[in-house]
Structure formats: structure tokens, C-alpha cells
Design an enzyme around this catalytic site. Structure first.
Site, PDB file in Angstrom:
ATOM      1  N   TYR A 201       0.836  -1.198   0.000  1.00 42.72           N
ATOM      2  CA  TYR A 201       0.000   0.000   0.000  1.00 42.72           C
ATOM      3  C   TYR A 201       0.878   1.260   0.000  1.00 42.72           C
ATOM      4  O   TYR A 201       0.658   2.188  -0.790  1.00 42.72           O
ATOM      5  CB  TYR A 201      -0.920   0.008   1.215  1.00 42.72           C
ATOM      6  CG  TYR A 201      -1.772   1.251   1.344  1.00 42.72           C
ATOM      7  CD1 TYR A 201      -2.920   1.415   0.572  1.00 42.72           C
ATOM      8  CD2 TYR A 201      -1.422   2.269   2.245  1.00 42.72           C
ATOM      9  CE1 TYR A 201      -3.701   2.560   0.682  1.00 42.72           C
ATOM     10  CE2 TYR A 201      -2.200   3.410   2.354  1.00 42.72           C
ATOM     11  CZ  TYR A 201      -3.341   3.547   1.580  1.00 42.72           C
ATOM     12  OH  TYR A 201      -4.104   4.681   1.688  1.00 42.72           O
ATOM     13  N   LYS A 205       1.271   4.209  -3.058  1.00 42.92           N
ATOM     14  CA  LYS A 205       1.061   5.638  -2.861  1.00 42.92           C
ATOM     15  C   LYS A 205       2.320   6.445  -3.194  1.00 42.92           C
ATOM     16  O   LYS A 205       2.234   7.576  -3.681  1.00 42.92           O
ATOM     17  CB  LYS A 205       0.618   5.910  -1.424  1.00 42.92           C
ATOM     18  CG  LYS A 205      -0.775   5.394  -1.099  1.00 42.92           C
ATOM     19  CD  LYS A 205      -1.842   6.046  -1.969  1.00 42.92           C
ATOM     20  CE  LYS A 205      -3.243   5.656  -1.542  1.00 42.92           C
ATOM     21  NZ  LYS A 205      -4.295   6.320  -2.352  1.00 42.92           N
TER      22      LYS A 205
END
Length: 296
Positions: A201, A205
Site C-alpha cells: 500500500y 502511494k
């Protein structure tokens, strides 16, 4: 890492996020992932602040309609203020259809890209690992496809339009172990054997931040059209992002950590609103926003 931790602690415990007061009158705003969590609260604020049309872009229309009803009940806005449009960020055809529909709007003043995924399970969708597909590739695809409409609106109505991508504090802690791999980076990221799902994750990003900075650099503001493109973090907030099944102990730890450390969902939604407010300064173009301020 020490500076990162101190920065996050200061942000979470000592920064007061301002209540949104900007005037959105006459404007059309799209918020992705807006049937729940931060996206829902951001959309609620934008409706409250007078937007003429707020489009809830959601994967499940029935959930979007329930969210729209909730917003209307709390804001007392008229029913035609909110529209619910289907958007599945794991499907490129869905993204293209959505962007084509957006081109038909009379105007589009801002696209707030909030939708994202966080999971501990490895899965390939749209040809890429889920985080990379949804959080990075699809977010960039939608932004690029909608950018011409934002430029058109800016020129036609003489306003600053905005394109904001929601990131995460975790990007600064991303290990990104796939970076040194030889060959295609996408091949490495879709290789389950070397995937660190605990870091994926954050890596997705970080890659999104790189992409947004590049898009902003290639789309400078000018006299003909001014589209402010930025990347922001809401900080640690109570939300529905963490949806994986967890053990009883993990679930209790999450509840305790959230109670101590996380902002409320409504406060987190304020930061999203700030990233697309009509009076956002031009200096926010290409910038990273944190705590409703230009951080870098």
C-alpha cells in the site's frame, strides 16, 4: 525514520484541522470512493458549502444512493444536487466510460480522487497487483482522461479547477524493495514470490506521488487554463480502508490504536475538501499537502 515518526505524531496530536468554509457555489465536483469514510464526509462538506452538483463516483450504485440520501438528510440540500455514477477502478473500461460521461458535463471544477484499496492478499486485477492497479495506474488513468474537461472548464468559466489525488503518510516509510529489480518494474510488482504485502500500500502511494508530480510538471498553469494538480494526505483517520478479516487480537489492537491515534472520519474529510477548495492558491500546483498546508 525518526523525523518521519516525529512529524506524524505532531500532525496527529498537535495540529487542529480547520473546519471548511470555502464557497463552492455554482461548481460541479466529483468525489471518488464517496459512499463511505473520508470520501463521504468530504462530499457532505462540499454539498454543505453550496456546490451545484456533487457526483458520487462509486463501485456499487446502491451504496452510493444510500450515501446520497444520508448527505441530503444531513444538509437539507435539494435532491438534484447529488448524482451517483458507477466507477470501478479495477476495470479500465469502466474508467473510460466514466471519463467520457464527465466530458458531457456543462462544467467540471474539481476531481477528488479518494478511492483506493488496502489488502494483505495478493491478487492481480486489470493486469497488475491490486494496489498498483487501483491506487496507482487507475488513479493516473482517470486523472489524465478527465484533465481536458478541467482545462476546458477553467478556460470557459475563468476559474481555477482542481485535480487532487489522495495519498498517505505511509508513502514516506515505503521500503519499495522492487525498485532495484532488473527489467520491468511492473513485472516485479506483479511477482507474488517477492511481494511484500505489508509494504505494498505504501509503495503504491509513493508511486502515485511520483506520477502526480510528473503530470503536474507536464501540465503547467497558464493564462488560458489553470488546473491545480496536487497530492495530499489526510493523516491517520478512522475509515473503512482496513477491511481485511483479522484475528480477534488484531481487531482489538486496531480499535485501541484508532481510538488513541486516528482523526475522526469527519475531520479527515476536511483535509480532502481543502485539497479541492475553489480558493486554493496556485502554489499548490504540483505540491504535497499535509494538515491543509503545502508541505513540499
Amino acid at each position: 525514520m525518526g523525523i518521519f515518526i516525529l512529524t506524524i505524531l505532531r500532525s496527529q496530536f498537535f495540529v487542529r484541522i480547520p473546519y471548511p468554509t470555502s464557497d463552492f457555489s455554482g461548481q460541479t465536483i466529483i468525489v471518488t470512493g464517496s459512499n463511505t469514510g473520508l470520501g463521504l464526509e468530504a462530499a457532505r462538506h462540499i454539498v454543505r458549502l453550496g456546490a451545484s452538483k456533487v457526483i458520487l463516483a462509486v463501485r456499487t450504485v446502491s451504496k452510493g444512493e444510500a450515501a446520497a440520501e444520508d448527505i441530503l438528510n444531513s444538509t437539507k440540500a435539494t435532491k438534484n444536487t447529488i448524482e451517483v455514477w458507477p466507477l470501478d477502478l479495477s476495470d479500465h473500461e469502466s474508467i473510460k466510460k466514466f471519463a467520457t460521461r464527465a466530458q458531457g458535463l456543462e462544467r467540471l471544477d474539481a476531481l477528488l480522487q479518494n478511492a483506493g484499496v488496502l489488502t494483505s492478499h495478493f491478487k492481480v486485477v486489470a493486469g497488475e497487483e491490486t494496489h498498483i492497479a487501483v491506487n496507482t495506474v487507475s488513479a493516473v488513468l482517470l486523472g489524465l482522461l478527465v484533465l481536458p474537461k478541467l482545462r476546458e472548464t477553467s478556460k470557459k468559466f475563468g476559474v481555477k479547477t482542481r485535480l487532487s489525488f489522495v495519498g498517505s503518510d505511509l508513502q514516506w516509510a515505503a521500503k519499495f524493495n522492487e525498485a532495484p529489480q532488473s527489467g520491468s518494474l511492473f513485472d516485479a510488482l506483479r511477482d507474488e514470490k517477492i511481494a511484500n504485502m505489508g509494504d505494498r500500500y505504501a509503495t503504491s502511494k509513493l508511486l502515485l506521488l511520483y506520477a502526480v508530480r510528473e503530470i503536474a510538471a507536464r501540465s503547467p498553469n497558464n493564462a488560458d487554463s489553470e488546473v491545480i494538480i496536487n497530492f495530499m494526505t489526510p493523516g491517520a483517520c478512522k475509515s473503512d480502508l482496513f477491511r481485511d478479516e483479522k484475528s480477534w487480537l488484531e481487531h482489538q489492537i486496531k480499535i485501541l490504536a484508532s481510538a488513541i491515534f486516528a482523526r475522526t472520519t469527519e475531520v479527515g474529510g476536511r483535509t480532502l475538501v481543502d485539497s479541492v477548495r475553489p480558493d486554493l492558491p496556485s502554489e499548490a500546483h504540483g505540491a504535497f499537502l499535509m494538515d491543509c498546508k503545502i508541505a513540499a
